[in-house]
Design a protein around this motif. Structure first.
Motif, short mmCIF file in Angstrom:
data_model
loop_
_atom_site.label_atom_id
_atom_site.label_comp_id
_atom_site.label_asym_id
_atom_site.label_seq_id
_atom_site.Cartn_x
_atom_site.Cartn_y
_atom_site.Cartn_z
N TRP A 50 21.06 8.83 27.24
CA TRP A 50 21.49 10.12 26.72
C TRP A 50 21.10 11.29 27.62
O TRP A 50 21.53 12.43 27.40
N VAL A 51 20.24 11.03 28.62
CA VAL A 51 19.63 12.08 29.44
C VAL A 51 20.64 13.04 30.08
O VAL A 51 20.41 14.25 30.08
N PRO A 52 21.77 12.55 30.64
CA PRO A 52 22.70 13.50 31.29
C PRO A 52 23.15 14.64 30.39
O PRO A 52 23.28 15.79 30.84
N VAL A 53 23.38 14.34 29.11
CA VAL A 53 23.81 15.38 28.17
C VAL A 53 22.62 16.20 27.69
O VAL A 53 22.75 17.41 27.47
N LEU A 54 21.46 15.57 27.54
CA LEU A 54 20.27 16.30 27.10
C LEU A 54 19.89 17.38 28.11
O LEU A 54 19.40 18.45 27.72
N ARG A 55 20.11 17.13 29.36
CA ARG A 55 19.77 18.12 30.40
C ARG A 55 20.66 19.35 30.32
O ARG A 55 20.25 20.44 30.69
N VAL A 56 21.90 19.16 29.85
CA VAL A 56 22.83 20.29 29.71
C VAL A 56 22.53 21.06 28.43
O VAL A 56 22.69 22.29 28.37
N ASN A 57 22.14 20.32 27.38
CA ASN A 57 21.77 20.89 26.09
C ASN A 57 22.93 21.59 25.39
O ASN A 57 22.77 22.61 24.72
#
Length: 228
Positions: free
Chosen positions: A161-168
């Motif tokens: 999920w990290v790629p989307v979490l970084r964008v928030n």
């Protein structure tokens, strides 16, 4: 597991990811898509669904890559710690640590006058889903499967999920989370059934070969008797 069931797992997970993303996208981004439903623009609705379905296929591939990576890591963990209970304890510590980081790091990075509640709620949601899926996995197999299933449903899902979490972006956060959770849960719960099916198919092939071999022997014996 034989190649037929591996392909079956891949294709079904792919379809599940696409359909879930197509449906979840409308819910997560309802403010953006509501006008097309109010005007009932069928062409635009279908084209949007197809686009989100395609994105869901990507999410599904990420989920499957994460699952097979975890299976490898799990075998290494059992080999390194030489005890399932010790490896489970390590995984439980990692679950707590990663969930804490999910809340804390996102809060200190993105919070601007916001409370901790929304950041905490997301981690709690992930933990609840993980506990439910782990419970059903435990019922399928044994008690030792609970912690690995919880680890996969929480830690591995967060890593995927990290790629989307970084964008928030909140809409994208839920748009990606729901397909990941559904695909991860499906793979986790269906794997044992596919392994059992593969074993039955293998035993059936062996029995068929033995039967054909016996028939060939009998046929050969009858031909010998006739020649005599």
């Amino acid at each position: 597991m034989n190649s037929r069931n591996i392909v079956r797992l891949f294709m079904t997970t792919l379809i599940i990811g696409g359909v879930t993303a197509g449906l979840a996208g409308f819910v997560a981004r309802w403010d953006q898509f509501a006008p097309m439903f109010s005007s009932f623009d069928l062409g635009e609705i279908l084209s949007t669904f197809v686009w989100m379905f395609g994105v869901g296929l990507i999410f599904s591939v990420i989920s499957q890559a994460g699952y097979f990576a975890y299976l490898t890591v799990h075998r290494f963990g059992l080999g390194i710690f030489r005890s399932a209970s010790l490896w489970n304890a390590v995984q439980l510590v990692l679950v707590i640590f990663v969930l804490f980081d999910l809340v804390y790091l996102r809060f200190i990075t993105f919070a601007e006058g916001e409370g901790l509640g929304s950041y905490l709620g997301l981690a709690i949601l992930l933990l609840i889903v993980g506990l439910i899926v782990a419970y059903f996995k435990m019922k399928q197999t044994n008690k030792q499967a609970f912690i690995p299933a919880l680890f996969f449903m929480t830690v591995v899902t967060i890593l995927e999920w990290v790629p989307v979490l970084r964008v928030n972006d909140e809409s994208w956060i839920y748009f990606m989370l729901l397909p990941l959770l559904v695909c991860n849960a499906y793979q986790l719960l269906i794997l044992n059934k596919l392994i059992e099916r593969s074993q039955r198919e293998l035993e059936s092939k062996r029995a068929s070969k033995q039967k054909s071999g016996k028939q060939a022997i009998r046929k050969g014996n009858k031909q010998k008797v006739k020649t005599k």
